[in-house]
Design an enzyme around this catalytic site. Structure first.
Site, PDB file in Angstrom:
ATOM      1  CG  HIS A 257      -2.099   0.899   1.011  1.00 14.31           C
ATOM      2  ND1 HIS A 257      -2.052   2.247   1.266  1.00 14.31           N
ATOM      3  CD2 HIS A 257      -3.326   0.646   0.504  1.00 14.31           C
ATOM      4  CE1 HIS A 257      -3.211   2.778   0.946  1.00 14.31           C
ATOM      5  NE2 HIS A 257      -4.003   1.837   0.483  1.00 14.31           N
ATOM      6  CG  ASP A 308      -8.441  -4.069  -3.701  1.00  9.63           C
ATOM      7  OD1 ASP A 308      -9.653  -3.842  -3.578  1.00  9.63           O
ATOM      8  OD2 ASP A 308      -7.624  -3.211  -4.063  1.00  9.63           O
TER       9      ASP A 308
HETATM   10  C1  LIG Z   1      -0.447  -0.351  -3.927  1.00 10.06           C
HETATM   11  C2  LIG Z   1       0.880  -0.134  -4.643  1.00 10.06           C
HETATM   12  C3  LIG Z   1       0.589   0.432  -6.043  1.00 10.06           C
HETATM   13  C4  LIG Z   1       1.716   0.856  -3.833  1.00 10.06           C
HETATM   14  O1  LIG Z   1       2.840   1.133  -4.578  1.00 10.06           O
HETATM   15  P1  LIG Z   1       4.097   1.900  -3.973  1.00 10.06           P
HETATM   16  O2  LIG Z   1       3.622   3.001  -3.095  1.00 10.06           O
HETATM   17  O3  LIG Z   1       4.944   2.263  -5.120  1.00 10.06           O
HETATM   18  O4  LIG Z   1       4.748   0.776  -3.077  1.00 10.06           O
HETATM   19  P2  LIG Z   1       6.064   0.866  -2.195  1.00 10.06           P
HETATM   20  O5  LIG Z   1       6.847   2.091  -2.519  1.00 10.06           O
HETATM   21  O6  LIG Z   1       5.665   0.653  -0.777  1.00 10.06           O
HETATM   22  O7  LIG Z   1       6.872  -0.426  -2.685  1.00 10.06           O
HETATM   23  C5  LIG Z   1       8.023  -0.839  -2.010  1.00 10.06           C
HETATM   24  C6  LIG Z   1       8.627  -2.019  -2.710  1.00 10.06           C
HETATM   25  O8  LIG Z   1       7.735  -3.138  -2.597  1.00 10.06           O
HETATM   26  C7  LIG Z   1       7.402  -3.595  -3.872  1.00 10.06           C
HETATM   27  N1  LIG Z   1       5.996  -3.951  -3.862  1.00 10.06           N
HETATM   28  C8  LIG Z   1       4.977  -3.188  -3.436  1.00 10.06           C
HETATM   29  N2  LIG Z   1       3.835  -3.850  -3.561  1.00 10.06           N
HETATM   30  C9  LIG Z   1       4.148  -5.054  -4.079  1.00 10.06           C
HETATM   31  C10 LIG Z   1       3.378  -6.164  -4.428  1.00 10.06           C
HETATM   32  N3  LIG Z   1       2.060  -6.169  -4.290  1.00 10.06           N
HETATM   33  N4  LIG Z   1       4.008  -7.255  -4.928  1.00 10.06           N
HETATM   34  C11 LIG Z   1       5.337  -7.265  -5.066  1.00 10.06           C
HETATM   35  N5  LIG Z   1       6.126  -6.234  -4.751  1.00 10.06           N
HETATM   36  C12 LIG Z   1       5.523  -5.131  -4.268  1.00 10.06           C
HETATM   37  C13 LIG Z   1       7.640  -2.427  -4.799  1.00 10.06           C
HETATM   38  O9  LIG Z   1       7.855  -2.866  -6.146  1.00 10.06           O
HETATM   39  C14 LIG Z   1       8.871  -1.843  -4.189  1.00 10.06           C
HETATM   40  O10 LIG Z   1       9.969  -2.654  -4.500  1.00 10.06           O
HETATM   41  P3  LIG Z   1      11.390  -2.025  -4.861  1.00 10.06           P
HETATM   42  O11 LIG Z   1      11.764  -1.226  -3.650  1.00 10.06           O
HETATM   43  O12 LIG Z   1      12.216  -3.230  -5.110  1.00 10.06           O
HETATM   44  O13 LIG Z   1      11.144  -1.182  -6.077  1.00 10.06           O
HETATM   45  C15 LIG Z   1       1.683  -1.457  -4.745  1.00 10.06           C
HETATM   46  O14 LIG Z   1       1.873  -1.979  -3.467  1.00 10.06           O
HETATM   47  C16 LIG Z   1       1.010  -2.468  -5.653  1.00 10.06           C
HETATM   48  O15 LIG Z   1       1.168  -2.387  -6.880  1.00 10.06           O
HETATM   49  N6  LIG Z   1       0.265  -3.444  -5.062  1.00 10.06           N
HETATM   50  C17 LIG Z   1      -0.408  -4.431  -5.872  1.00 10.06           C
HETATM   51  C18 LIG Z   1      -1.691  -3.851  -6.435  1.00 10.06           C
HETATM   52  C19 LIG Z   1      -2.726  -3.663  -5.381  1.00 10.06           C
HETATM   53  O16 LIG Z   1      -3.002  -4.551  -4.593  1.00 10.06           O
HETATM   54  N7  LIG Z   1      -3.346  -2.468  -5.394  1.00 10.06           N
HETATM   55  C20 LIG Z   1      -4.426  -2.132  -4.481  1.00 10.06           C
HETATM   56  C21 LIG Z   1      -4.029  -1.024  -3.565  1.00 10.06           C
HETATM   57  S1  LIG Z   1      -5.274  -0.739  -2.347  1.00 10.06           S
END
Ligand SMILES: CC(C)(COP(=O)(O)OP(=O)(O)OC[C@H]1O[C@@H](n2cnc3c(N)ncnc32)[C@H](O)[C@@H]1OP(=O)(O)O)[C@@H](O)C(=O)NCCC(=O)NCCS
Length: 372
Positions: A257, A308
């Site tokens: 998140h 979700d």
């Molecule tokens: C929600 C989301 C878009 C947030 O993105 P964000 O703010 O860029 O996330 P963060 O900065 O906390 O990510 C930190 C690291 O974890 C990774 N990461 C975050 N969510 C991840 C996931 N669901 N699966 C795998 N890796 C994930 C990122 O790629 C990042 O890795 P890196 O440092 O190697 O680049 C992201 O977590 C995501 O794409 N989740 C899956 C989709 C989802 O469930 N969306 C619903 C949100 S309510």
């Protein structure tokens, strides 16, 4: 270079909802989400988000009467539905349907606060009918008209399935709507507020929000979580599945998140709902698959589930087709989006962030025949 994604930027003052990402807390107008999920109905939540107070019984009755009256689709929208059901995905139908409904709003272009409130309530009232009608038409089933004595959630199940849901199922769906109702400055709400800040109309703002919610990184994640659980098939496959997915550089959907650094408080409630429903339905495998995905993803990547993940399991067991899961998120978030649009109108300044220019500078025009 700019920090991508506007993470630390505060885009507005709001009285609607608040998050503590470190503690994993969420409040609507000061009420803890767990408290609301346990006790409030979605109709009370709509009232709270739009009036900043929980309703008295009389206020709630008045709201209910208005919502029930506005459930029917305008004949133009009903006539459009076969074309949309054949050619458009559910979220594209919703985006188009909501946009088209602007043509028939009885308040027209009246932008007084009272008219905006009524438009908001009409959008909330008609969204379940749009989704259920679309599904009935695309599956060649007779359209089921709205049921005036059922709640927002129970009526949706009635229109979708053609029979009255049990009180337990209706309450489970109702609770998911409370949980999805609002969530501070998420991408779709921000999109809605940007459009509203130009003093464009409510329908345009909500159409933009639906477009933003459609993406798999936002609302699309509940559908993706369900597809993932189906691919996993059995709880014992979850560990290898997550390992392979991460090794391939893919996201595990329903995890991580932008704001929560711990378990999303909505996921906590949904996990319990999923477990209870799996037991009641005698379908323990769904809860087990999702919880083994939770365990594997935490162990391998340190990520917690967001709203979700378990919502997908709950919706699946309520008989919601997978591609209607994101539209259901929109149905519930309609409460928050419309409240944010009204809040933006009430204290507006056009939203116009800056950007940092990182391209080449001081170039001189070269005539076309002299370019390499
Ligand atoms: C929600 C989301 C878009 C947030 O993105 P964000 O703010 O860029 O996330 P963060 O900065 O906390 O990510 C930190 C690291 O974890 C990774 N990461 C975050 N969510 C991840 C996931 N669901 N699966 C795998 N890796 C994930 C990122 O790629 C990042 O890795 P890196 O440092 O190697 O680049 C992201 O977590 C995501 O794409 N989740 C899956 C989709 C989802 O469930 N969306 C619903 C949100 S309510």
């Amino acid at each position: 270079m700019t920090e991508k994604g506007l993470r630390e930027i505060l885009a507005a003052d709001t009285k609607l909802s608040d998050i503590d990402g470190e503690a994993g807390r969420l409040w609507y107008v000061g009420y803890d989400i767990a408290d609301l999920a346990a006790h409030a109905t979605f109709e009370e939540t709509i009232y709270l988000l739009h009036n900043l107070e929980l309703p008295t019984r009389e206020q709630l009755n008045r709201l209910n009467t208005f919502l029930v009256r506005e459930r029917e689709l305008h004949p133009f929208l009903a006539r459009m539905m076969p074309t949309l059901a054949q050619n458009a995905s559910p979220m594209s139908m919703l985006r188009t349907g909501i946009s088209a409904s602007s043509a028939f709003d009885p308040d027209g272009w009246d932008d007084s606060p009272e008219a905006e409130y009524r438009k908001a309530m009409r959008l909330i009232a008609e969204t379940p009918t749009l989704i259920a009608t679309y599904h009935r038409v695309r599956t060649d089933q007779e359209v089921v008209p709205p049921h005036p004595s059922l709640s927002h959630a129970a009526n949706f199940l009635w229109m979708l399935h053609g029979d009255e849901p049990s009180d337990e199922d209706a309450r489970v769906l109702d609770t998911t709507f409370v949980l999805y109702g609002d969530h501070t400055m998420n991408a779709s709400t921000f999109a809605a507020r940007v459009v509203a800040s130009t003093l464009s109309d409510m329908f345009s703002a909500i159409t933009a929000a639906i477009g933003a919610l459609k993406g798999p990184l936002h609302g699309g994640a509940n559908e993706e979580s369900q597809k993932m659980a189906e691919e996993v098939g059995k709880p014992e496959n979850a560990d290898a599945y997550v390992r392979e997915r991460l090794a391939a550089g893919k996201k595990v959907m329903g995890f991580g998140h932008a704001v929560y650094k711990t378990m999303d408080p909505r996921a906590r409630v949904l996990k319990q709902l999923c477990e209870d429903l799996a037991e009641r339905r005698n379908q323990p495998q769904w809860y087990q698959i999702f919880s083994s995905l939770e365990q594997a993803t935490f162990e391998q990547k340190g990520l917690y589930p967001n709203v979700d993940l378990y919502a997908a399991g709950v919706y699946h067991m309520l008989g919601i087709p997978t591609d209607l899961m994101t539209p259901l998120f929109a149905l519930a978030r309609m409460a928050g989006w419309t409240a944010h649009v009204r809040e933006q109108y009430a204290d507006n300044r056009i939203i116009r962030p800056g950007s940092e220019y990182v391209g080449p500078k001081d170039r001189t025009y070269v005539p076309i025949d002299e370019r390499a």
